[in-house]
Scaffold this motif. Structure first.
Motif, PDB file in Angstrom:
ATOM      1  N   UNK A 203      38.427  43.578  36.054  1.00 33.58           N
ATOM      2  CA  UNK A 203      38.995  42.907  37.228  1.00 33.58           C
ATOM      3  C   UNK A 203      38.387  41.510  37.379  1.00 33.58           C
ATOM      4  N   UNK A 204      37.069  41.447  37.259  1.00 37.83           N
ATOM      5  CA  UNK A 204      36.383  40.153  37.394  1.00 37.83           C
ATOM      6  C   UNK A 204      36.877  39.185  36.316  1.00 37.83           C
ATOM      7  N   UNK A 205      36.979  39.697  35.107  1.00 37.92           N
ATOM      8  CA  UNK A 205      37.440  38.841  34.003  1.00 37.92           C
ATOM      9  C   UNK A 205      38.863  38.329  34.271  1.00 37.92           C
ATOM     10  N   UNK A 298      35.930  46.734  45.823  1.00 40.06           N
ATOM     11  CA  UNK A 298      36.433  45.814  46.850  1.00 40.06           C
ATOM     12  C   UNK A 298      35.348  44.813  47.232  1.00 40.06           C
ATOM     13  N   UNK A 299      34.092  45.281  47.257  1.00 41.81           N
ATOM     14  CA  UNK A 299      32.970  44.390  47.564  1.00 41.81           C
ATOM     15  C   UNK A 299      32.831  43.334  46.471  1.00 41.81           C
ATOM     16  N   UNK A 300      32.901  43.761  45.223  1.00 41.69           N
ATOM     17  CA  UNK A 300      32.822  42.818  44.109  1.00 41.69           C
ATOM     18  C   UNK A 300      33.943  41.795  44.201  1.00 41.69           C
ATOM     19  N   UNK A 366      37.713  51.919  47.612  1.00 41.27           N
ATOM     20  CA  UNK A 366      39.133  52.153  47.368  1.00 41.27           C
ATOM     21  C   UNK A 366      39.834  50.929  46.803  1.00 41.27           C
ATOM     22  N   UNK A 367      39.776  50.784  45.502  1.00 42.28           N
ATOM     23  CA  UNK A 367      40.387  49.606  44.897  1.00 42.28           C
ATOM     24  C   UNK A 367      41.896  49.745  44.794  1.00 42.28           C
ATOM     25  N   UNK A 368      42.411  50.996  44.890  1.00 41.79           N
ATOM     26  CA  UNK A 368      43.861  51.194  44.799  1.00 41.79           C
ATOM     27  C   UNK A 368      44.565  50.365  45.869  1.00 41.79           C
TER      28      UNK A 368
ATOM     29  N   UNK B 154      43.736  43.270  40.378  1.00 39.76           N
ATOM     30  CA  UNK B 154      43.541  44.612  40.940  1.00 39.76           C
ATOM     31  C   UNK B 154      44.277  45.658  40.087  1.00 39.76           C
ATOM     32  N   UNK B 155      45.444  45.311  39.586  1.00 40.24           N
ATOM     33  CA  UNK B 155      46.188  46.257  38.750  1.00 40.24           C
ATOM     34  C   UNK B 155      45.538  46.402  37.366  1.00 40.24           C
ATOM     35  N   UNK B 156      44.984  45.323  36.848  1.00 39.47           N
ATOM     36  CA  UNK B 156      44.202  45.418  35.598  1.00 39.47           C
ATOM     37  C   UNK B 156      43.088  46.444  35.792  1.00 39.47           C
ATOM     38  N   UNK B 157      42.469  46.369  36.957  1.00 42.38           N
ATOM     39  CA  UNK B 157      41.370  47.277  37.259  1.00 42.38           C
ATOM     40  C   UNK B 157      41.865  48.722  37.432  1.00 42.38           C
TER      41      UNK B 157
END
Lengths: 401, 401
Positions: A203-205, A298-300, A366-368, B154-157
């Motif tokens: 996600x970060x990338x 979500x924090x990241x 909850x990243x969804x 977010x979807x990549x994640x």
């Protein structure tokens, strides 16, 4: 605890200049421009015809002439052709240079061409009409696009038109994205019941890629010696380390110890915000910066946008982004004395306002939920009850609106 | 003349499905997702500890026990360890699985650990606290991200976390960007006094790149046979031709003739708008589409965003973008009965409104101006005087706000 404002200030105090590099102009799209683009000639470079038709001397029209013998036809890209008398005209195309012997263009719609002559049907003719005059947009050596902005498609086009095959842009810092913890397996692996797959690093990338920065992904297992060795490697080979997870009080969090042993100075740890309270930020002697985000996705994600991208923008010499504000769409309550970053969807209403509707997930794990939202609404810590209709600053991460 | 609404309708009636392809998940960023992403396990996949501390049975707390013997330490990624009696606890780390024999986590801050025992300092303990329960976010096989949206970070994640190493995404149409006219020279060349450099094609390519589409650039000289041959090649090898310039009434505009001879059906020519009035749109028997934009850079840029990107969005199966509205910042007058696309800068105010301030250039030939603006404000043709404070639809092309 460090406030959000203090944290931002401490982060923005750590600005490095990573230098510049030259890119073929097309590849510079999205980079920070590091030189002014100047007009190599006047813009337009000549008195440019803007309609297909005939070019005449306006004096002739004034003196009552309305039939002109066509001396020649001149297309865009042709050398200009001159008339020899006021009864002559040049049949001329859009984009062509206006010859010095004429001064006015009458469009095809207003003339009839028969047997090599053009008769003019209209009386509504102004001297100098249908021309884009030399130097009207810019004079030679005028700056068209100045350093210190992101290269947009319009700037790519400016570069092309002034013949800049290469553009000087700011170098990006070298970034390492570091995950840790033996509970993480790779995407192609099947996790055991007590394991999960790595996802934060990707996600970060991806966010960095959206902002024109490439980054390497590394993983550190829960082993003190390996942790130290890998962190040391990163400090020597990268400008910025983005850690996600591994800086809490846990017994197996070897990273804080490694950072201390490797003389990374802590600039702050813990920020009065949710999500992202355990955010840690430090600096190595050699200038390398360490953003250690909490492990919750979500924090990241929030800290990456709120702090790292703000820092990157400043480091690249770009002007601070103007704040965007949105109207809270429904009442919301948040008790802790922390700055709350509420996940919201944005909508534009008939008053030209952005309306922010909360989309609450199940906490920062909850990243969804993130995929369904567009921004964080920044709710100040001094309040607990936020009413529909109140306006707050918004941090956008999806840019559809 | 075709209205903007009619033109949009005619363009959107020409939707083709270009199929799907599989991409490594990281490379799918920015593509249109063509499959649902489902949870391969519950999310979280187990009762997940969210604080470092000790895990106990709540019954023990209720019965007055506040010193617990540490049976074992369990990190994230460890197999769960069970307690044998209510006086025992597990020292446990964030991300670890909650063992079945315990149900509540007390964070380190609320306990003191001496000689293998943890004494609890607080009475404020709730059964089941500091846990993210299995399946709370999603149940196994629930759709987390559905087809028909752009792949975001977010979807990549999400893809990473459910083990989707590859994602099915919509194929992009093959696009050729075609310029024409002998007045144009290449970027590295020095133009003669009556020539200019090609720049529109690079601008168009850059905009497409921002939207995840690659395109080839071709140039056609002012020569009828070559024009026809090259257009034919494009119709056979590309799904979409984006022409810029060459469709006016000019004597040397061989393109309209070539399109006619090659059986490209004209769907409309001329739209009641400024810039971009001479916009031409057609379709070949084989399905290839031809967007022939006027040669003026601002007109090309506007039509590209207003029509082509709207078409692309629809062709990729993405939902129509919600309209954004902005408040006109100062009075503006425009006489012709055309829909006017006013170049504006956008600013967010304290009411959460977007304020659009006109930045007027010198007509549609002035691309230097484009780099300083962020959007087109769409001013309806039935009015001539637009007052500060009135709200209009806005088409954004720079996404800083």
């Amino acid at each position: 605890m460090t406030t959000v404002e203090e944290a931002e200030k401490l982060v923005l105090a750590q600005i490095r200049d990573y230098g510049t590099q030259s890119f073929p102009f097309e590849q510079a799209l999205g980079c920070a421009l590091a030189e002014d683009l100047k007009a190599d000639r006047d813009l337009p470079p000549f008195n440019r015809v803007t309609m297909d038709g005939i070019a005449v001397k306006y004096e002739a029209i004034e003196s009552g002439i309305n039939i002109f013998r066509i001396k020649a036809t001149q297309a865009a890209g042709d050398e200009p052709v001159q008339i020899d008398s006021a009864e002559e005209c040049i049949e001329i195309m859009t984009g062509a240079v206006l010859p010095a012997s004429v001064d006015t263009v009458i469009r095809y719609e207003d003339v009839e061409i028969i047997a090599g002559s053009a008769s003019v049907h209209t009386r509504d003719i102004k001297k100098g009409q249908n021309l884009h005059l030399q130097g009207l947009d810019k004079k030679q050596n005028d700056v068209i696009s100045s350093a210190g902005q992101v290269v947009s498609p319009a700037i790519v086009s400016v570069a092309a038109s002034v013949g800049k095959t290469h553009l000087l842009v700011k170098k990006m810092p070298r970034v390492a994205i570091v995950s840790s913890g033996d509970e993480l397996v790779d995407v192609h692996e099947t996790p055991l019941p007590y394991q999960i797959r790595k996802s934060n690093s990707y996600m970060v990338k991806a966010v960095l890629k959206q902002h024109g920065t490439d980054a390497d992904i590394l993983h550190i297992p829960d082993e003190p010696a390996v942790t130290k060795e890998k962190i040391q490697y990163c400090l020597q080979n990268y400008d910025v380390l983005l850690l996600s997870g591994g800086v809490s009080m846990g017994k197996f969090d070897y990273i804080p110890r490694a950072l201390e042993e490797l003389k990374v100075e802590k600039l702050f740890h813990k920020v009065a915000q949710r999500p992202g309270k355990p955010f840690w930020f430090g600096r190595h002697n050699n200038g390398a910066l360490v953003f250690a985000f909490p492990g919750n996705p979500v924090a990241t994600f929030m800290c990456l946008h709120r702090y790292f991208l703000t820092w990157l923008n400043t480091a690249l010499g770009l002007p601070a982004k103007a704040a965007t504000y949105a109207v809270l769409g429904k009442d919301f309550t948040f008790q802790p004395a922390l700055q709350y970053y509420l996940q919201v969807k944005l909508q534009s209403n008939g008053l030209g306002q952005l309306i922010a509707t909360p989309v609450e997930g199940n906490g920062s794990g909850d990243f969804a939920n993130l995929a369904d939202t567009e921004a964080f609404l920044e709710l100040p810590p001094e309040k607990n009850n936020f009413k529909a209709g109140e306006v707050f600053k918004v941090w956008r991460f999806n840019h559809d609106l």
